[in-house]
Write a protein that holds these residues in place. Structure first.
Motif, short mmCIF file in Angstrom:
data_model
loop_
_atom_site.label_atom_id
_atom_site.label_comp_id
_atom_site.label_asym_id
_atom_site.label_seq_id
_atom_site.Cartn_x
_atom_site.Cartn_y
_atom_site.Cartn_z
N GLY A 99 82.07 -18.01 61.18
CA GLY A 99 82.62 -19.06 62.05
C GLY A 99 81.56 -19.89 62.73
O GLY A 99 80.60 -20.33 62.09
N SER A 100 81.73 -20.07 64.05
CA SER A 100 80.86 -21.00 64.78
C SER A 100 79.41 -20.53 64.83
O SER A 100 78.50 -21.37 64.89
CB SER A 100 81.41 -21.23 66.19
OG SER A 100 81.30 -20.06 66.96
N LEU A 101 79.17 -19.23 64.80
CA LEU A 101 77.77 -18.75 64.84
C LEU A 101 77.04 -19.09 63.54
O LEU A 101 75.90 -19.57 63.55
CB LEU A 101 77.69 -17.24 65.09
CG LEU A 101 76.26 -16.69 65.08
CD1 LEU A 101 75.48 -17.17 66.31
CD2 LEU A 101 76.23 -15.19 65.00
N ALA A 102 77.72 -18.88 62.41
CA ALA A 102 77.12 -19.19 61.12
C ALA A 102 76.76 -20.68 61.07
O ALA A 102 75.67 -21.06 60.62
CB ALA A 102 78.10 -18.83 60.00
N ILE A 174 83.86 -7.85 61.86
CA ILE A 174 82.84 -8.91 61.79
C ILE A 174 82.52 -9.43 63.19
O ILE A 174 81.37 -9.45 63.62
CB ILE A 174 83.35 -10.07 60.90
CG1 ILE A 174 83.72 -9.56 59.51
CG2 ILE A 174 82.35 -11.23 60.86
CD1 ILE A 174 82.58 -8.92 58.74
N ASP A 175 83.58 -9.88 63.89
CA ASP A 175 83.42 -10.36 65.28
C ASP A 175 84.78 -10.32 65.95
O ASP A 175 85.80 -10.12 65.29
CB ASP A 175 82.80 -11.78 65.33
CG ASP A 175 83.62 -12.82 64.58
OD1 ASP A 175 84.85 -12.67 64.48
OD2 ASP A 175 83.02 -13.79 64.07
N PHE A 176 84.79 -10.48 67.26
CA PHE A 176 86.06 -10.50 68.00
C PHE A 176 85.86 -11.09 69.38
O PHE A 176 84.73 -11.21 69.86
CB PHE A 176 86.70 -9.10 68.08
CG PHE A 176 85.83 -8.04 68.72
CD1 PHE A 176 84.83 -7.42 68.00
CD2 PHE A 176 86.02 -7.65 70.05
CE1 PHE A 176 84.03 -6.43 68.58
CE2 PHE A 176 85.23 -6.66 70.63
CZ PHE A 176 84.23 -6.06 69.89
N ASP A 197 94.55 -12.22 65.25
CA ASP A 197 94.36 -13.57 65.83
C ASP A 197 92.99 -13.68 66.51
O ASP A 197 92.45 -14.78 66.62
CB ASP A 197 95.42 -13.84 66.91
CG ASP A 197 96.66 -14.54 66.38
OD1 ASP A 197 96.85 -14.56 65.14
OD2 ASP A 197 97.45 -15.04 67.21
N THR A 198 92.49 -12.57 67.01
CA THR A 198 91.30 -12.63 67.87
C THR A 198 90.09 -11.88 67.30
O THR A 198 89.05 -11.80 67.96
CB THR A 198 91.62 -12.06 69.27
OG1 THR A 198 91.98 -10.68 69.13
CG2 THR A 198 92.75 -12.82 69.95
N CYS A 199 90.25 -11.31 66.12
CA CYS A 199 89.16 -10.57 65.47
C CYS A 199 88.98 -11.09 64.05
O CYS A 199 89.94 -11.55 63.44
CB CYS A 199 89.49 -9.09 65.33
SG CYS A 199 89.89 -8.22 66.85
N PHE A 215 94.67 -18.54 58.01
CA PHE A 215 95.46 -19.67 58.55
C PHE A 215 94.55 -20.86 58.84
O PHE A 215 94.83 -21.98 58.41
CB PHE A 215 96.18 -19.20 59.82
CG PHE A 215 96.83 -20.30 60.62
CD1 PHE A 215 98.05 -20.84 60.23
CD2 PHE A 215 96.22 -20.80 61.77
CE1 PHE A 215 98.64 -21.86 60.96
CE2 PHE A 215 96.81 -21.81 62.51
CZ PHE A 215 98.02 -22.34 62.10
N ARG A 216 93.42 -20.59 59.54
CA ARG A 216 92.52 -21.68 59.89
C ARG A 216 92.05 -22.45 58.66
O ARG A 216 91.91 -23.66 58.68
CB ARG A 216 91.26 -21.14 60.59
CG ARG A 216 91.48 -20.51 61.96
CD ARG A 216 90.12 -20.17 62.62
NE ARG A 216 90.29 -19.39 63.83
CZ ARG A 216 90.09 -18.07 63.89
NH1 ARG A 216 89.69 -17.39 62.82
NH2 ARG A 216 90.26 -17.44 65.03
N ARG A 217 91.80 -21.70 57.59
CA ARG A 217 91.18 -22.30 56.39
C ARG A 217 92.17 -22.54 55.26
O ARG A 217 91.75 -22.77 54.12
CB ARG A 217 90.03 -21.40 55.92
CG ARG A 217 88.98 -21.21 57.02
CD ARG A 217 87.86 -20.27 56.61
NE ARG A 217 87.01 -19.95 57.76
CZ ARG A 217 85.86 -19.31 57.68
NH1 ARG A 217 85.40 -18.91 56.50
NH2 ARG A 217 85.16 -19.06 58.78
N1 UDP Z 1 88.11 -16.30 68.91
C1 UDP Z 1 89.33 -16.23 69.56
N2 UDP Z 1 89.71 -17.27 70.35
C2 UDP Z 1 88.97 -18.38 70.52
C3 UDP Z 1 87.73 -18.45 69.86
C4 UDP Z 1 87.32 -17.41 69.07
O1 UDP Z 1 90.04 -15.24 69.45
O2 UDP Z 1 89.38 -19.29 71.26
C5 UDP Z 1 87.65 -15.18 68.06
C6 UDP Z 1 87.74 -15.52 66.59
O3 UDP Z 1 88.95 -15.08 66.01
C7 UDP Z 1 86.58 -14.75 66.01
C8 UDP Z 1 85.56 -14.68 67.17
O4 UDP Z 1 86.31 -14.94 68.34
O5 UDP Z 1 86.98 -13.42 65.70
C9 UDP Z 1 84.43 -15.66 67.03
O6 UDP Z 1 84.95 -16.95 66.84
P1 UDP Z 1 84.00 -18.21 66.58
O7 UDP Z 1 83.19 -18.47 67.78
O8 UDP Z 1 83.29 -18.02 65.29
O9 UDP Z 1 84.99 -19.41 66.53
P2 UDP Z 1 85.98 -19.93 65.41
O10 UDP Z 1 85.20 -19.95 64.14
O11 UDP Z 1 87.11 -18.94 65.42
O12 UDP Z 1 86.36 -21.27 65.93
#
Ligand code: UDP
Length: 237
Positions: A99-102, A174-176, A197-199, A215-217
């Motif tokens: 996601g945003s970190l990559a 992976i992340d959450f 939804d959050t992980c 869903f996002r993609r």
């Molecule tokens: N995430 C979330 N709510 C937010 C933003 C992120 O639950 O408003 C979660 C997302 O599902 C992922 C992790 O936090 O598991 C890291 O998200 P990222 O910063 O990569 O943002 P994204 O790509 O989801 O916009």
């Protein structure tokens, strides 16, 4: 316990008052949003799955000494929780870049971090949840120093507990994102939800995504991915 007036309707949940001033009822919806509400849709059955998965994981964490807002599940979509004031922070825990970190660091999705990464975002839709650091949080009083230290300690411990637990059912964490609240007595507790939804959940072997990224993609198979998580965690379809 009966629902009284609705206090708040968020993107994925509604929160109701109850006859007990210290307890709220959370009601999970099937509505799905992404990119700060820009993309909207429905994931049929999501509310039930997120409610059940969240409660299952909250109980697991409680058993390992993490204080949470969870009290009891009332129905497939509804849960009784402690009334808390939610701190205006999203705490993001990352084991693998996605996601945003990559994007931000130019990493290939799937690159394992050499050390767990903690990030904080200020919860504010109008500003698109900007990333903040320890200094911003203390200067803006989003949390005090004692709360922030506990948030870091709990979040890393939660990561260890969940990563191990999920590994045993073939899922890589992976992340959450976590949110914390403070009770009227001043206790810091884990709040909100822990769900697909959050992980980011990937199948350990195939790296198939089993979370909201489908869903996002627009990857398809969203409902099935959520069901698969419920099945792996609770053995039920
Ligand atoms: N995430 C979330 N709510 C937010 C933003 C992120 O639950 O408003 C979660 C997302 O599902 C992922 C992790 O936090 O598991 C890291 O998200 P990222 O910063 O990569 O943002 P994204 O790509 O989801 O916009």
């Amino acid at each position: 316990m009966d629902k009284l007036e609705m206090l708040y309707e968020g993107k994925a949940k509604k929160v109701y008052k109850t006859s007990d001033p210290d307890k709220y009822i959370v009601d999970y919806k099937d509505d799905a949003t992404a990119f700060n509400g820009l993309k909207k849709g429905t994931i049929t059955g999501k509310g039930v799955i997120n409610n059940r998965v969240t409660n299952h994981l909250m109980k697991l964490l409680e058993g390992h000494g993490i204080p949470t807002h969870f009290i009891s599940q009332l129905s497939q979509r509804e849960t009784l929780v402690k009334k808390v004031g939610i701190l205006p922070l999203e705490v993001i825990v990352r084991n693998v870049a996605a996601g945003s970190l990559a994007k931000r660091l130019g990493l290939e999705e799937g690159t394992r971090m050499k050390k767990t990464v903690l990030e904080f975002c200020y919860k504010c839709d109008a500003l698109d949840d900007p990333m903040v650091n320890r200094y911003h949080i203390l200067a803006m009083e989003y949390a005090d120093e004692e709360q922030l230290d506990k948030i870091c300690e709990y979040s890393l411990k939660i990561n260890d507990i969940l990563s191990q637990y999920l590994k045993d059912v073939g899922i890589e964490l992976i992340d959450f994102k976590l949110e914390y609240g403070v009770t009227d007595d001043g206790e810091l507790v884990l709040a909100d939800e822990i769900s697909p939804d959050t992980c980011r959940f990937w199948d350990i072997k195939t790296h198939e995504k089993l979370d909201k990224d489908r869903f996002r993609r627009d990857m398809g198979g969203v409902e099935d991915a959520y069901k698969e998580i419920l099945f792996r965690l609770m053995g039920e379809a």
